[in-house]
Scaffold this motif. Structure first.
Motif, PDB file in Angstrom:
ATOM      1  N   LEU A 144     -57.357  44.148 107.642  1.00 21.47           N
ATOM      2  CA  LEU A 144     -58.484  44.744 107.906  1.00 21.47           C
ATOM      3  C   LEU A 144     -59.018  45.593 106.667  1.00 21.47           C
ATOM      4  CD1 LEU A 144     -58.124  45.854 111.633  1.00 21.47           C
ATOM      5  CD2 LEU A 144     -59.634  44.054 110.914  1.00 21.47           C
ATOM      6  N   GLY A 145     -58.316  45.320 105.675  1.00 20.17           N
ATOM      7  CA  GLY A 145     -58.602  46.159 104.477  1.00 20.17           C
ATOM      8  C   GLY A 145     -58.025  47.503 104.244  1.00 20.17           C
ATOM      9  N   TYR A 146     -57.043  47.768 105.118  1.00 18.50           N
ATOM     10  CA  TYR A 146     -56.482  49.309 105.065  1.00 18.50           C
ATOM     11  C   TYR A 146     -55.319  49.267 104.604  1.00 18.50           C
ATOM     12  CZ  TYR A 146     -60.520  50.724 107.960  1.00 18.50           C
ATOM     13  OH  TYR A 146     -61.643  51.172 108.704  1.00 18.50           O
ATOM     14  N   THR A 147     -54.842  50.165 103.524  1.00 17.96           N
ATOM     15  CA  THR A 147     -53.580  50.104 102.909  1.00 17.96           C
ATOM     16  C   THR A 147     -53.189  51.545 102.834  1.00 17.96           C
ATOM     17  OG1 THR A 147     -51.947  49.298 101.327  1.00 17.96           O
ATOM     18  CG2 THR A 147     -54.297  49.857 100.715  1.00 17.96           C
ATOM     19  N   ASP A 148     -51.856  51.847 102.456  1.00 19.89           N
ATOM     20  CA  ASP A 148     -51.464  53.294 102.161  1.00 19.89           C
ATOM     21  C   ASP A 148     -50.400  53.336 101.336  1.00 19.89           C
ATOM     22  OD1 ASP A 148     -49.665  55.787 103.032  1.00 19.89           O
ATOM     23  OD2 ASP A 148     -51.486  56.246 103.719  1.00 19.89           O
ATOM     24  N   ASP A 149     -50.634  54.240 100.099  1.00 22.33           N
ATOM     25  CA  ASP A 149     -49.772  54.024  99.074  1.00 22.33           C
ATOM     26  C   ASP A 149     -48.356  54.689  99.386  1.00 22.33           C
ATOM     27  OD1 ASP A 149     -51.537  52.886  97.265  1.00 22.33           O
ATOM     28  OD2 ASP A 149     -52.239  54.900  96.451  1.00 22.33           O
ATOM     29  N   LYS A 150     -48.415  55.634 100.435  1.00 23.15           N
ATOM     30  CA  LYS A 150     -47.104  56.122 100.823  1.00 23.15           C
ATOM     31  C   LYS A 150     -45.987  55.248 101.686  1.00 23.15           C
ATOM     32  CE  LYS A 150     -48.249  61.020 100.400  1.00 23.15           C
ATOM     33  NZ  LYS A 150     -48.770  62.332 101.018  1.00 23.15           N
ATOM     34  N   VAL A 151     -46.999  54.524 102.472  1.00 23.45           N
ATOM     35  CA  VAL A 151     -46.276  53.540 103.062  1.00 23.45           C
ATOM     36  C   VAL A 151     -45.761  52.358 102.334  1.00 23.45           C
ATOM     37  CG1 VAL A 151     -46.726  51.568 105.100  1.00 23.45           C
ATOM     38  CG2 VAL A 151     -47.605  54.058 105.307  1.00 23.45           C
ATOM     39  N   ASN A 152     -46.711  52.091 101.496  1.00 23.79           N
ATOM     40  CA  ASN A 152     -46.148  50.907 100.425  1.00 23.79           C
ATOM     41  C   ASN A 152     -45.005  51.164  99.658  1.00 23.79           C
ATOM     42  OD1 ASN A 152     -48.325  49.281 101.539  1.00 23.79           O
ATOM     43  ND2 ASN A 152     -49.613  49.725  99.739  1.00 23.79           N
ATOM     44  N   SER A 153     -45.129  52.452  99.102  1.00 26.49           N
ATOM     45  CA  SER A 153     -44.008  53.190  98.321  1.00 26.49           C
ATOM     46  C   SER A 153     -42.585  53.211  99.065  1.00 26.49           C
ATOM     47  CB  SER A 153     -44.249  54.327  97.909  1.00 26.49           C
ATOM     48  OG  SER A 153     -43.468  54.860  97.062  1.00 26.49           O
TER      49      SER A 153
END
Length: 527
Positions: A144-153
């Motif tokens: 849906l085009g949503y992402t989070d840098d802390k989650v990815n990290s």
């Protein structure tokens, strides 16, 4: 060929681990070994990244790779080999380990983990399996085009930990950090779903299948359902949800489509019986796929990371024409087919997200203060095939009439068609949604604690979890990371939790294995 080893799900062989030519889930040994190689490749990518988060393509490869190794997602060795190649290609784009030239970016050999000290193996498994569950949620948000840098990290950090030589003192905090990262991930997905499709509203969903062509859509991905609804407009093809797709009926922008009619069948483990000779195609968007029987082999379609040998796979173009054409070809039932839930009900209700429940928070608080509501039970999680899961049906049936049952995940199919009546205008059973909607339950619990000026553990609230696979592990770790105690867990304890780690969880969080409904209810209500 070397032997497989897998103990990540509740049904694992002998309660210890699958190590034969085929896992209990139906996964062949070569496929399971390739999943280990994929995990090892992901750890190699994280090592090469060297504590940095590379570009979006590398991160997506990690999310998809972790998601593909969740139980009942991919049974296709060819698809997994392709993912391994993609991970290696992303690693090749990176400059390599900046600190040395020792080959620390090499793929990790998962046999090192399976043969490690049982406590280290247990803690690393909690991190790894929790990340696999979290990756499913991150994937849905990403679509849906949503992402989070802390989650990815954290995916990189967690993978590094699994391939490391850390001791228990280092790993225990990382287990809790996995839960915190999953909370942020569930919050991200909640925002993605509600901002895209609206805040869920209480909705009654019929179980009757209307005559004529139809498609059953299973899994969790709201975006896939939306695309299918768009492509079936004016085609004379109705859409029915299955399993964890049930809560999608409550989203305003999805329920606005007139061809979204109702729900087909019950939880995932019944599909081999319920799909037999079904006159319609079934589209699997995420996990919960079981080995496909000949009686419906020509009607199964997969998409995204879900894969099964010799099934038609819908690629990135998301052209569902093959599914729609199959529905028109099969024609559906000649007359309306009245179907029921496990307990004989002909309809179920969903849509009690945190947005809905908190909108009537004053009514809930007043009902508690007046004594109309004396206890809340969150009875949720995964369903499964092993004996012992009738516990949850009986628990709900025997729950006091002055209690509210909150539920989420597919475990609710054990009891969601039972009419328990209402308390002060509120239904006694409130379905909060999919497993990731544990975020809704957490939001409600925190709001109640604030309203009553107490801690969450002081609320008249008991969490009774059924677990099966890795998303349930992620949710459990989130609850523990919030300091929530006295969780009842069943129907069996995870094989990957060693006695020492279990003792730690019992001593620090008072986790209790489920016994029988009457005994557990008596213990809970007399505390």
């Amino acid at each position: 060929m070397e032997n497989m080893f897998c103990f990540q799900c509740e049904q694992t062989a002998g309660g210890k681990g699958c190590a034969a030519a085929q896992g209990v889930c139906g996964k062949k040994q070569d496929t399971a070994l390739l999943q280990d190689k994929l995990t090892g490749a992901l750890i190699g990518l994280a090592r090469t990244a060297n504590n940095n988060v590379p570009d979006a393509a590398a991160t997506r490869a990690i999310i998809e790779g972790l998601f593909a190794t969740v139980t009942n997602v991919s049974f296709d060795s060819t698809a997994i080999r392709r993912q391994i190649d993609e991970v290696h290609a992303e690693k090749a784009k990176l400059p390599g380990c900046a600190c040395c030239s020792s080959g620390c970016g090499n793929d990790y050999d998962m046999k090192e983990l399976w043969n490690d000290n049982e406590d280290i193996r247990s803690l690393k498994s909690l991190i790894l399996f929790g990340m696999r569950g979290m990756a499913a949620y991150a994937f849905h948000a990403l679509m849906l085009g949503y992402t989070d840098d802390k989650v990815n990290s954290f995916f990189y950090k967690g993978l590094l930990a699994v391939g490391s030589n850390l001791d228990m003192n280092d790993l225990l905090p990382l287990v809790m950090e996995t839960g915190k990262a999953n909370l942020k991930c569930m919050e991200l997905l909640d925002r993605a779903n509600t901002e895209t499709y609206g805040t869920p509203v209480p909705t009654t969903v019929p179980l009757t299948i209307e005559k004529g062509p139809f498609i059953v859509i299973s899994g969790h991905d709201l975006h896939d359902l939306y695309l299918l609804l768009e492509q079936t407009k004016g085609k004379g093809v109705n859409i029915y949800t299955h399993g964890e797709m049930l809560p999608t009926h409550a989203y305003p922008k999805l329920k606005a489509y007139p061809q979204l009619k109702g729900n087909f069948g019950t939880a995932w483990q019944n599909q081999q019986k319920e799909f037999a000779d079904i006159p319609a195609p079934v589209l699997f968007t995420t996990n919960c796929l079981m080995p496909v029987k000949d009686s419906y082999r020509d009607r199964i379609f997969t998409t995204e990371v879900v894969a099964y040998p010799d099934m038609v796979h819908i690629g990135d173009d998301k052209d569902f024409a093959p599914v729609i054409n199959k529905a028109l070809e099969l024609g559906g039932y000649p007359e309306d087919k009245i179907m029921t839930g496990i307990n004989g009900g002909t309809q179920v209700t969903t849509g009690f997200s945190h947005g809905t429940v908190l909108s009537v928070a004053d009514k809930v608080v007043n009902a508690v203060k007046s004594g109309a509501i004396k206890h809340f039970f969150l009875v949720g999680g995964c369903d499964g095939a092993k004996p012992g899961r009738n516990y949850y049906t009986e628990f709900v049936k025997k729950s006091p009439k002055d209690s509210i049952i909150l539920t989420l995940g597919c475990g609710k199919y054990r009891f969601n068609d039972i009419d328990l009546g209402t308390i002060g205008g509120l239904p006694r059973i409130m379905d909060m949604g999919q497993c990731n909607d544990a975020y809704s339950a957490i939001r409600v619990a925190l709001a109640m604690a604030e309203a009553f000026q107490c801690g969450v553990n002081e609320l008249p609230l008991t969490i009774v979890l059924s677990w099966y696979e890795q998303k349930a592990v992620a949710v459990l770790l989130t609850l523990l990371s919030l300091g929530i105690k006295n969780i009842y867990l069943g129907p069996t304890l995870p094989a990957f939790v060693s006695p020492n780690v279990l003792n730690y969880l019992v001593e620090n969080f008072q986790i209790t294995p489920t016994s029988d409904p009457e005994t557990d209810l008596k213990k809970i209500l007399n505390q």
